[in-house]
Design an enzyme around this catalytic site. Sequence first.
Site, mmCIF file in Angstrom:
data_model
loop_
_atom_site.group_PDB
_atom_site.id
_atom_site.type_symbol
_atom_site.label_atom_id
_atom_site.label_comp_id
_atom_site.label_asym_id
_atom_site.label_seq_id
_atom_site.Cartn_x
_atom_site.Cartn_y
_atom_site.Cartn_z
ATOM 1 N N TRP A 19 13.843 -33.215 33.829
ATOM 2 C CA TRP A 19 14.687 -32.444 32.911
ATOM 3 C C TRP A 19 15.630 -31.486 33.638
ATOM 4 C CZ3 TRP A 19 9.309 -32.740 32.504
ATOM 5 C CH2 TRP A 19 8.586 -31.756 33.197
ATOM 6 N N ARG A 20 15.473 -31.383 34.958
ATOM 7 C CA ARG A 20 16.400 -30.564 35.732
ATOM 8 C C ARG A 20 17.628 -31.359 36.171
ATOM 9 N NH1 ARG A 20 12.161 -27.211 39.649
ATOM 10 N NH2 ARG A 20 11.640 -25.610 38.094
ATOM 11 N N GLU A 32 10.974 -28.712 26.956
ATOM 12 C CA GLU A 32 10.565 -27.334 26.710
ATOM 13 C C GLU A 32 9.468 -27.246 25.657
ATOM 14 O OE1 GLU A 32 11.242 -24.854 28.468
ATOM 15 O OE2 GLU A 32 12.855 -25.678 29.674
ATOM 16 N N GLN A 37 2.728 -23.792 26.675
ATOM 17 C CA GLN A 37 1.271 -23.731 26.815
ATOM 18 C C GLN A 37 0.700 -24.947 27.556
ATOM 19 O OE1 GLN A 37 -0.262 -20.975 25.706
ATOM 20 N NE2 GLN A 37 1.548 -20.138 24.726
ATOM 21 N N THR A 38 1.528 -25.623 28.356
ATOM 22 C CA THR A 38 1.086 -26.846 29.029
ATOM 23 C C THR A 38 1.587 -26.858 30.472
ATOM 24 O OG1 THR A 38 1.166 -28.087 26.943
ATOM 25 C CG2 THR A 38 1.183 -29.369 28.971
ATOM 26 N N GLY A 76 -2.729 -30.699 22.549
ATOM 27 C CA GLY A 76 -3.157 -29.505 21.830
ATOM 28 C C GLY A 76 -1.988 -28.789 21.161
ATOM 29 N N TYR A 115 12.843 -17.891 24.180
ATOM 30 C CA TYR A 115 12.857 -18.560 25.477
ATOM 31 C C TYR A 115 13.432 -19.968 25.383
ATOM 32 C CZ TYR A 115 11.513 -21.654 29.126
ATOM 33 O OH TYR A 115 11.585 -22.636 30.073
ATOM 34 N N ASP A 133 10.543 -16.984 30.313
ATOM 35 C CA ASP A 133 9.224 -17.551 30.034
ATOM 36 C C ASP A 133 8.181 -16.670 30.717
ATOM 37 O OD1 ASP A 133 9.510 -18.158 32.726
ATOM 38 O OD2 ASP A 133 8.796 -20.217 32.530
ATOM 39 N N CYS A 187 5.713 -16.088 43.004
ATOM 40 C CA CYS A 187 5.275 -14.859 42.333
ATOM 41 C C CYS A 187 4.208 -15.206 41.300
ATOM 42 C CB CYS A 187 6.469 -14.163 41.678
ATOM 43 S SG CYS A 187 6.170 -12.422 41.256
ATOM 44 N N CYS A 203 12.103 -5.915 46.135
ATOM 45 C CA CYS A 203 11.073 -5.926 45.087
ATOM 46 C C CYS A 203 10.302 -4.607 45.068
ATOM 47 C CB CYS A 203 10.102 -7.081 45.319
ATOM 48 S SG CYS A 203 8.749 -7.143 44.124
#
Length: 332
Positions: A19-20, A32, A37-38, A76, A115, A133, A187, A203
């Site tokens: 998808w990029r 997306e 949640q996956t 799910g 998002y 996100d 990160c 940072c």
Amino acid sequence: MFSEKIISWYLINKRDLPWRNTRNPYKIWLSEIILQQTRVSQGLPYYYNFLEKYPTLEALATAPIDEVLRLWQGLGYYSRGRNLHFTANQIVSEYQKKFPESFEGLKKLKGVGNYTAAAIASFAFGQKVPAIDGNALRFFSRFGGINEPIDDPNTIKSIFNFAYDLMEGADPALFNQSVMELGASICVPKNPKCDQCPVRPECIAFSHRLQDKLPFKSKKIKVKEKKLDYKILVNEDRIWLKLREAGDIWAGLYDFFSGELVSKLPAAYSFQKKHILTHQRLSISFQIIILENDETPDGGKFYSIKEIEALPKPIVIDEAFKITMKFLDQLS
């Protein structure tokens, strides 16, 4: 410049994800929704399967909802699958088969929040809008030293504005992908790889040794314990199932009988399974009962094995169905 540093890092270190490599809003939207949640590793096969089955928005919109949910089975959060089908129809019927191109327009689609709308707007249409996100939220919280709970809407708004200012002059799609990739691979929540971060000197969390304290939430999710008792009713070569109703976490999916039977037949076989949801920990007992008459409880009906295989089911019900089939094969 911040954006130049993270984009340069991204172009060298990015994962090659399908998808990029597209500006197609349908493919981006599909990815997306699947990845909510996956994990990427889990969602990738589903992405390919959906595109193979429904290569276009129109193909998805015209598909039966049972078929869509069956393909979704195992991911799910089944409301995502239902919303996916609803929104495909919404775009076809209300938007002349074209995705809205603006952030605000995209948010009007069902199942599309801030998002997801930002991701589609920036990746497909080049709109300057931060896609925040969980990975981006964590990264900006640390980078900016934002010592406020990230489950507070005001904090999320502040991070959105902070990211928007940092985007100035950058390609929106590359900027958002770079931040999310940094959050996913460098990160990370625990033991971040600060020595590999391209913006480590700037940072605030790193300079003040706050990586393990930021970000934080003000609320903790309470996980409830719940017990379920299913009776798997077998009548010759058929099994009784019912369709879960609207408003249910498993709405649109099929499961077994869970009430009291008129007859008091003993279980031919019993087993238990554990199943963990976001807010619930389920302890589920299953009893396989071989009916000796035509007793048919209200609310459902008997289906053939072939029909059941094609029906959408919660993954734990599908697993119990397979155990049942193995047991019945041993009896025959």
